[in-house]
Enzyme design. Sequence first.
Site, mmCIF file in Angstrom:
data_model
loop_
_atom_site.group_PDB
_atom_site.id
_atom_site.type_symbol
_atom_site.label_atom_id
_atom_site.label_comp_id
_atom_site.label_asym_id
_atom_site.label_seq_id
_atom_site.Cartn_x
_atom_site.Cartn_y
_atom_site.Cartn_z
ATOM 1 N N ARG A 102 32.630 46.383 36.571
ATOM 2 C CA ARG A 102 32.921 45.373 37.594
ATOM 3 C C ARG A 102 34.416 45.074 37.522
ATOM 4 N NH1 ARG A 102 28.823 46.431 39.594
ATOM 5 N NH2 ARG A 102 27.065 45.109 40.201
ATOM 6 N N HIS B 238 33.994 51.766 44.951
ATOM 7 C CA HIS B 238 32.699 51.337 44.397
ATOM 8 C C HIS B 238 31.564 52.287 44.818
ATOM 9 C CE1 HIS B 238 30.536 47.557 42.676
ATOM 10 N NE2 HIS B 238 29.851 48.653 42.409
ATOM 11 N N GLU C 203 37.097 43.437 46.389
ATOM 12 C CA GLU C 203 36.444 44.555 47.071
ATOM 13 C C GLU C 203 35.954 44.025 48.412
ATOM 14 O OE1 GLU C 203 33.438 46.411 44.637
ATOM 15 O OE2 GLU C 203 34.765 46.496 42.915
HETATM 16 C C1 GLV Z 1 26.513 48.699 41.355
HETATM 17 O O1 GLV Z 1 27.621 48.359 41.107
HETATM 18 C C2 GLV Z 1 25.363 48.243 40.641
HETATM 19 O O2 GLV Z 1 25.468 47.271 39.865
HETATM 20 O O3 GLV Z 1 24.288 48.842 40.821
#
Ligand code: GLV
Length: 333
Positions: A240, A288, A269
């Site tokens: 993250r 991401h 993001e």
């Molecule tokens: C994506 O970032 C997830 O947590 O699945």
Amino acid sequence: MADRPRVFVSRVLPGGDSPDSPIGRLRAATDLDLWDGGDPPPAEVLRERLAQADGVLTMLTERIDVALLDAAPHLRVVSNLAVGFDNIDVPACTERGVLVTNTPGVLDETTADMAFALLLAAARRLPEAERAIREGAWGQWHPTWMLGHQVTGATLGIVGPGRIASAVARRAQGFGMKVLYHGRREVPGFPGERATLPELLAASDFISVHVPLNAETAGMCNADFFAAMKQSAIFVNTARGPVVDQDALIEALRSGQIAGAALDVMTPEPLPADHPLLTAPHLVVAPHLGSATEETRARMAHLAVSGLLGVLAGDTPATVLNPEAAAIHRSAR
Ligand code: GLV
Ligand code: GLV
């Protein structure tokens, strides 16, 4: 049949809409309210749509907080289409008897592929090298041009030895890498050696972060963290964005304190194209995409739907994060 539960789904799900698709399964069992916008529903819309909902299937872009929960008196389940759940106030859900479920297990290998793709791309400078061709900057073959960093035989340091990290470590073993890991406790069977954080930072040529985002991990990759890395080392983050002090990372890249970074997650993001992060040298970025394959997103959607329908049917599926919430009954219900 009794009234069908009302369910709000905050985006069109992968997998199509045949009867056995995730959306098809929801249509068959619920009174489905589907937000089909490309962007997340605005906060007011979410609040309004949850006022009558028994269940909600969310993305990591939806914040499920106290104010929203208090405006959703019938809500029994929040099912997050992600393994991370930092967008959800789980203790507040528990207090209100709302079960929270996520999508663990089905995306580990896919996200590990992405972490490794980023690691290799940064090590061998692929985006920069591709830009050189496209910009006409490819001169004659030269023995010292565009040199990267050796992956085979290097040391990989893993911070946060969970399931995704373990899948990354197995890939590293295939590259003959030595793997170190740092976590709060020893992880039996983890494919690597446990180290303290200072030992790991001092010894690793690549560092890959796999911690969940919470109060303890927010900002943990800070100026001290980067200063403790080798100058030749590359930092990889597929966890993250907020686990990184991004200004410290930009500075570490600019000053040559570290050799490079590869990020699938960042702050904010989406990252605007004119964000200062993008002016940092030796940086590879992806938007991401850790779990973004057709196969894995379909599995995630099925798992999220199973979690949601299971709770609505009165069960506590294995993916529920706060099973203790099942014993709490909301007075409004
Ligand atoms: C994506 O970032 C997830 O947590 O699945
Ligand atoms: C590189 O292309 C080599 O042949 O060494």
